[in-house]
Every structure is written in structure tokens, then in C-alpha cells.
Design a protein around this motif. Structure first.
Motif, PDB file in Angstrom:
ATOM      1  N   TRP A 120      -2.180  -2.012   6.552  1.00 24.97           N
ATOM      2  CA  TRP A 120      -2.611  -3.132   5.866  1.00 24.97           C
ATOM      3  C   TRP A 120      -2.814  -2.562   4.536  1.00 24.97           C
ATOM      4  O   TRP A 120      -3.186  -4.024   3.618  1.00 24.97           O
ATOM      5  CB  TRP A 120      -4.189  -3.145   6.369  1.00 24.97           C
ATOM      6  CG  TRP A 120      -4.084  -4.044   7.646  1.00 24.97           C
ATOM      7  CD1 TRP A 120      -3.967  -3.396   8.921  1.00 24.97           C
ATOM      8  CD2 TRP A 120      -4.591  -5.353   7.781  1.00 24.97           C
ATOM      9  NE1 TRP A 120      -4.276  -4.343   9.835  1.00 24.97           N
ATOM     10  CE2 TRP A 120      -4.395  -5.606   9.123  1.00 24.97           C
ATOM     11  CE3 TRP A 120      -5.045  -6.389   6.896  1.00 24.97           C
ATOM     12  CZ2 TRP A 120      -4.860  -6.822   9.633  1.00 24.97           C
ATOM     13  CZ3 TRP A 120      -5.235  -7.589   7.486  1.00 24.97           C
ATOM     14  CH2 TRP A 120      -5.153  -7.886   8.811  1.00 24.97           C
ATOM     15  N   MET A 121      -2.327  -1.804   3.996  1.00 25.85           N
ATOM     16  CA  MET A 121      -2.598  -1.543   2.320  1.00 25.85           C
ATOM     17  C   MET A 121      -1.583  -0.291   1.852  1.00 25.85           C
ATOM     18  O   MET A 121      -1.298   0.298   2.681  1.00 25.85           O
ATOM     19  CB  MET A 121      -3.725  -1.251   1.942  1.00 25.85           C
ATOM     20  CG  MET A 121      -4.189  -0.933   0.463  1.00 25.85           C
ATOM     21  SD  MET A 121      -3.925  -2.458  -0.314  1.00 25.85           S
ATOM     22  CE  MET A 121      -3.659  -1.908  -2.091  1.00 25.85           C
ATOM     23  N   ASP A 122      -0.945  -0.304   0.800  1.00 24.55           N
ATOM     24  CA  ASP A 122      -0.009   0.580   0.260  1.00 24.55           C
ATOM     25  C   ASP A 122       1.053   0.724   1.275  1.00 24.55           C
ATOM     26  O   ASP A 122       1.369   2.006   1.251  1.00 24.55           O
ATOM     27  CB  ASP A 122      -0.993   1.858  -0.036  1.00 24.55           C
ATOM     28  CG  ASP A 122      -0.083   2.851  -0.981  1.00 24.55           C
ATOM     29  OD1 ASP A 122       0.462   2.384  -1.578  1.00 24.55           O
ATOM     30  OD2 ASP A 122      -0.309   4.152  -0.668  1.00 24.55           O
ATOM     31  N   HIS A 163      -8.747  -5.964  -6.263  1.00 26.67           N
ATOM     32  CA  HIS A 163      -8.926  -4.719  -5.886  1.00 26.67           C
ATOM     33  C   HIS A 163      -9.918  -4.665  -4.936  1.00 26.67           C
ATOM     34  O   HIS A 163     -10.254  -3.906  -4.242  1.00 26.67           O
ATOM     35  CB  HIS A 163      -9.017  -3.681  -7.078  1.00 26.67           C
ATOM     36  CG  HIS A 163      -7.874  -3.303  -7.619  1.00 26.67           C
ATOM     37  ND1 HIS A 163      -6.899  -4.141  -8.362  1.00 26.67           N
ATOM     38  CD2 HIS A 163      -6.829  -2.157  -7.633  1.00 26.67           C
ATOM     39  CE1 HIS A 163      -5.818  -3.645  -8.663  1.00 26.67           C
ATOM     40  NE2 HIS A 163      -5.870  -2.266  -8.411  1.00 26.67           N
ATOM     41  N   ASN A 164     -10.986  -5.404  -4.966  1.00 29.25           N
ATOM     42  CA  ASN A 164     -12.101  -5.636  -4.023  1.00 29.25           C
ATOM     43  C   ASN A 164     -11.402  -6.149  -2.643  1.00 29.25           C
ATOM     44  O   ASN A 164     -11.695  -5.486  -1.503  1.00 29.25           O
ATOM     45  CB  ASN A 164     -13.152  -6.805  -4.381  1.00 29.25           C
ATOM     46  CG  ASN A 164     -14.277  -6.798  -3.201  1.00 29.25           C
ATOM     47  OD1 ASN A 164     -14.860  -5.890  -2.953  1.00 29.25           O
ATOM     48  ND2 ASN A 164     -14.590  -8.134  -3.119  1.00 29.25           N
ATOM     49  N   SER A 188     -10.822  -3.537   1.058  1.00 28.06           N
ATOM     50  CA  SER A 188     -11.107  -3.951   2.378  1.00 28.06           C
ATOM     51  C   SER A 188     -10.132  -3.632   3.188  1.00 28.06           C
ATOM     52  O   SER A 188      -9.872  -3.049   4.330  1.00 28.06           O
ATOM     53  CB  SER A 188     -11.567  -5.493   2.492  1.00 28.06           C
ATOM     54  OG  SER A 188     -12.673  -5.702   1.861  1.00 28.06           O
ATOM     55  N   ARG A 189      -8.825  -3.743   2.771  1.00 31.14           N
ATOM     56  CA  ARG A 189      -7.557  -3.565   3.605  1.00 31.14           C
ATOM     57  C   ARG A 189      -7.323  -2.028   3.667  1.00 31.14           C
ATOM     58  O   ARG A 189      -6.934  -1.542   4.635  1.00 31.14           O
ATOM     59  CB  ARG A 189      -6.406  -4.250   2.998  1.00 31.14           C
ATOM     60  CG  ARG A 189      -6.269  -5.679   3.032  1.00 31.14           C
ATOM     61  CD  ARG A 189      -5.614  -6.506   2.058  1.00 31.14           C
ATOM     62  NE  ARG A 189      -4.069  -6.062   2.027  1.00 31.14           N
ATOM     63  CZ  ARG A 189      -3.280  -6.355   1.034  1.00 31.14           C
ATOM     64  NH1 ARG A 189      -3.732  -7.101   0.017  1.00 31.14           N
ATOM     65  NH2 ARG A 189      -1.959  -5.965   1.057  1.00 31.14           N
ATOM     66  N   LEU A 215     -11.523   2.682 -13.306  1.00 25.17           N
ATOM     67  CA  LEU A 215     -11.516   1.538 -12.068  1.00 25.17           C
ATOM     68  C   LEU A 215     -10.406   1.935 -11.397  1.00 25.17           C
ATOM     69  O   LEU A 215     -10.705   1.768  -9.984  1.00 25.17           O
ATOM     70  CB  LEU A 215     -11.119   0.232 -12.921  1.00 25.17           C
ATOM     71  CG  LEU A 215     -12.344  -0.163 -14.022  1.00 25.17           C
ATOM     72  CD1 LEU A 215     -11.804  -1.438 -14.774  1.00 25.17           C
ATOM     73  CD2 LEU A 215     -13.493  -0.729 -13.163  1.00 25.17           C
ATOM     74  N   GLN A 216      -9.389   2.250 -11.243  1.00 20.95           N
ATOM     75  CA  GLN A 216      -8.426   2.315 -10.394  1.00 20.95           C
ATOM     76  C   GLN A 216      -8.376   3.970  -9.690  1.00 20.95           C
ATOM     77  O   GLN A 216      -8.173   4.005  -8.544  1.00 20.95           O
ATOM     78  CB  GLN A 216      -6.754   2.039 -10.885  1.00 20.95           C
ATOM     79  CG  GLN A 216      -5.864   1.741  -9.875  1.00 20.95           C
ATOM     80  CD  GLN A 216      -5.149   2.941  -9.341  1.00 20.95           C
ATOM     81  OE1 GLN A 216      -5.166   3.923  -9.817  1.00 20.95           O
ATOM     82  NE2 GLN A 216      -4.334   2.908  -8.164  1.00 20.95           N
ATOM     83  N   GLY A 217      -8.922   4.750 -10.532  1.00 23.75           N
ATOM     84  CA  GLY A 217      -8.916   6.056 -10.000  1.00 23.75           C
ATOM     85  C   GLY A 217     -10.205   6.638  -9.373  1.00 23.75           C
ATOM     86  O   GLY A 217     -10.169   7.431  -8.501  1.00 23.75           O
ATOM     87  N   PHE A 218     -11.325   6.217  -9.617  1.00 22.45           N
ATOM     88  CA  PHE A 218     -12.502   6.226  -9.154  1.00 22.45           C
ATOM     89  C   PHE A 218     -13.370   4.909  -8.579  1.00 22.45           C
ATOM     90  O   PHE A 218     -13.660   5.096  -7.295  1.00 22.45           O
ATOM     91  CB  PHE A 218     -13.591   6.905 -10.145  1.00 22.45           C
ATOM     92  CG  PHE A 218     -14.905   6.890  -9.718  1.00 22.45           C
ATOM     93  CD1 PHE A 218     -15.334   8.009  -8.648  1.00 22.45           C
ATOM     94  CD2 PHE A 218     -16.195   6.180  -9.897  1.00 22.45           C
ATOM     95  CE1 PHE A 218     -16.621   8.270  -8.174  1.00 22.45           C
ATOM     96  CE2 PHE A 218     -17.357   6.242  -9.511  1.00 22.45           C
ATOM     97  CZ  PHE A 218     -17.499   7.401  -8.516  1.00 22.45           C
TER      98      PHE A 218
END
Length: 293
Positions: A142-144, A175-176, A180-181, A254-257
Motif C-alpha cells: 500500500w505504500m513505498d 503525507h497524512n 494511513s497507507r 516533518l518527513q523524518g519524525f
């Protein structure tokens, strides 16, 4: 091959970077309301429409629309573009390649608020983006999701630039949804409610395989919350993300934490729903994340 949704702000830049390399451009759109399709057709692209489920299903649909005579397929996001050096590398590779090569990795560099990120261990991220037709497939996740190939791979010189031009509010909303994914994939590692498909490997076959192994075998087993902070500390302090300036500080935090902590919070909320409402994992995901599996 480009998957789109309201990408008018990016698509011309993306198309211009590959128009001299591609014999055919396939765009699969999932309901854009802007000029995405119009811009794609201006570059001679074939535009198809398919409702969004997840990236894996959209990727497979796009591959099915590629001309059967095609020998190589390049997969790009609409907010990505090739540098001149990478374009030359791809052109030379396609002229001189051997039958033994099945896939090609590009070195992706991310930009945030217009600043290219140099530190934090996020560059070079080697992404398999060019593969021989018939030998490439996508992870069922679902992600990455990563592309997988049968056979040998190479890494080309030059950079693939990932530079999204939308606002920070848009980035956070996106990113929210990503969180979820990714929460679904994290939950699947524990509950096994979907087909398990992963490129994870310690063999060092690719950077992506090793990173996925660390994520699934190490990161996923660390305490929730703590693992998000540990990853941020690794990126911002140990890998010198602090040197990326103001925009870099925002990106790494934001992206790392924030993003990874949000994933943990959603995983916790789904498990709490299972306990308190006495429902199964799929029902809890539907109730909490509003995603039908």
C-alpha cells in the motif's frame, strides 16, 4: 510511464525531460480536474483513465497499456525530472546495453521548498526506474512500493530530481494519506492479513533491498514513537541533516519524525479499535482509516 492526479503544475517539466528519450509516453490519470490530460496530450502522450486503488494496481494497469513492441519502460512521478547528465546516461545505456541487464537504478535527489537536500542520508537514494519490458513487476503493497526485476541491474550517472512545487499544506495533507497507507503495511507485518510482498534482503543486491530489510526486521520491531525519534536523530544529527539549512530542518523533522510518528499513532489507533470494539484487523482499518481492503 507516468501516473497522475492534478499534476498540471509539474507535468510539463517532467515531460520535457524525457520527450527526447521516449518513443511513447503513457499517462494514467485517476480523475484530474486540472489541465493534466491536456498537457500530456500536447507532448503526444497516450492518456488513459483508471480509478485509484493504490499505486501497485495503477502501475500494473499502466504497464498493460504500453505498446507490445516496447523493449524498455521508464517509470516516473509527475513531480520528477531527469537532469541533463542522467538523460545522456540513459541514452548511452539504451544504445549500448547488453541482453544481460534487466533493470536500471537512478540516483534520486529530493528538494523541499525549492532547496535540494544534500545531507541526512537521503541522497543518493537509488531507485529502479528503468526496466526491460516483461522482466519488471511491482511490490504488492500500500505504500513505498518498489519495482522488482529478474536479472542484473546497473546504476547510471546523473540525478533524478524529485521537486514538488505544491504548498506545505498540500504536502502535509498528502503525507497524512501516505501515513494511513504505510500504517496498513506496518500492521500487515504483524497480522498478515494481506499477501506479503517485499524486496527486503541483506545480500546487498540493491540499496532499496537493504533499506527495506532494515525497516521490516529492525525498525518495525522497535518501540512505537521511539523509533520515529531514533530515525530523526540518525538523519538530523548523525547524518548531518542539520547542515541542510532552514528548509532542510523542516524537511528532516516533518518527513523524518512527524510523518513516521503519525504512522505509529495510526497503528496504535487501529489496534485500540480492535480491542475496544472487538473487531478484526480489516474492520478496524475500515473504521479508523476509512480504507476498504
Amino acid at each position: 510511464m507516468v501516473l497522475t492526479y492534478n499534476e498540471a503544475i509539474h507535468l510539463e517539466r517532467c515531460m520535457a525531460s524525457v520527450i527526447d528519450l521516449a518513443h511513447e509516453i503513457v499517462v494514467v490519470d485517476c480523475g484530474s480536474t486540472d489541465d493534466t490530460s491536456k498537457i500530456a496530450r500536447r507532448f503526444g502522450a497516450s492518456v488513459f483513465h483508471n480509478p485509484w486503488v493504490n499505486y501497485s494496481t495503477q502501475f500494473k494497469f499502466a504497464v498493460s497499456k504500453v505498446n507490445s513492441n516496447c523493449k524498455w519502460i521508464m517509470r516516473l512521478d509527475a513531480d520528477e525530472y531527469l537532469t541533463e547528465e542522467l538523460k545522456v546516461s540513459v541514452s548511452d545505456f539504451l544504445i549500448n546495453t547488453s541482453d544481460g541487464i534487466s533493470g536500471v537504478f537512478f540516483r534520486r535527489r529530493m528538494a523541499f521548498m525549492g532547496r535540494k537536500i544534500i545531507y541526512g542520508g537521503v541522497f543518493p537514494a537509488e531507485m529502479l526506474r528503468l526496466f526491460r519490458a516483461g522482466r519488471g513487476s511491482i511490490e504488492c503493497r500500500w505504500m513505498d512500493e518498489h519495482i522488482k526485476v529478474e536479472g542484473k541491474t546497473v546504476v547510471l550517472n546523473g540525478e533524478l530530481i524529485d521537486d514538488n512545487l505544491n504548498s506545505l499544506t498540500w504536502w502535509i495533507d498528502k503525507h497524512n494519506k501516505y501515513a494511513s497507507r504505510e500504517a496498513i503495511d506496518m500492521l500487515n507485518l504483524q497480522f498478515g492479513f494481506m499477501e506479503y510482498d517485499s524486496v527486503a534482503s541483506m545480500s546487498g543486491d540493491s540499496q532499496a533491498s537493504l533499506k527495506r530489510w532494515v525497516k521490516e526486521k529492525v525498525y518495525s520491531r522497535m518501540p512505537m514513537g521511539f523509533r520515529a525519534f531514533a530515525y530523526f536523530f540518525y538523519r538530523y544529527v548523525i547524518r548531518l541533516g542539520v547542515l541542510d539549512g532552514k528548509e532542510g530542518a523542516m524537511f528532516h523533522f516533518l518527513q523524518g519524525f512527524w510523518y513516521r510518528y503519525l504512522v505509529d499513532c495510526k497503528v496504535y489507533e487501529v489496534k485500540k479499535c480492535m480491542r475496544e470494539q472487538s473487531v478484526g484487523i480489516k474492520a478496524a482499518i475500515k473504521n479508523v482509516l476509512n480504507i476498504e481492503l
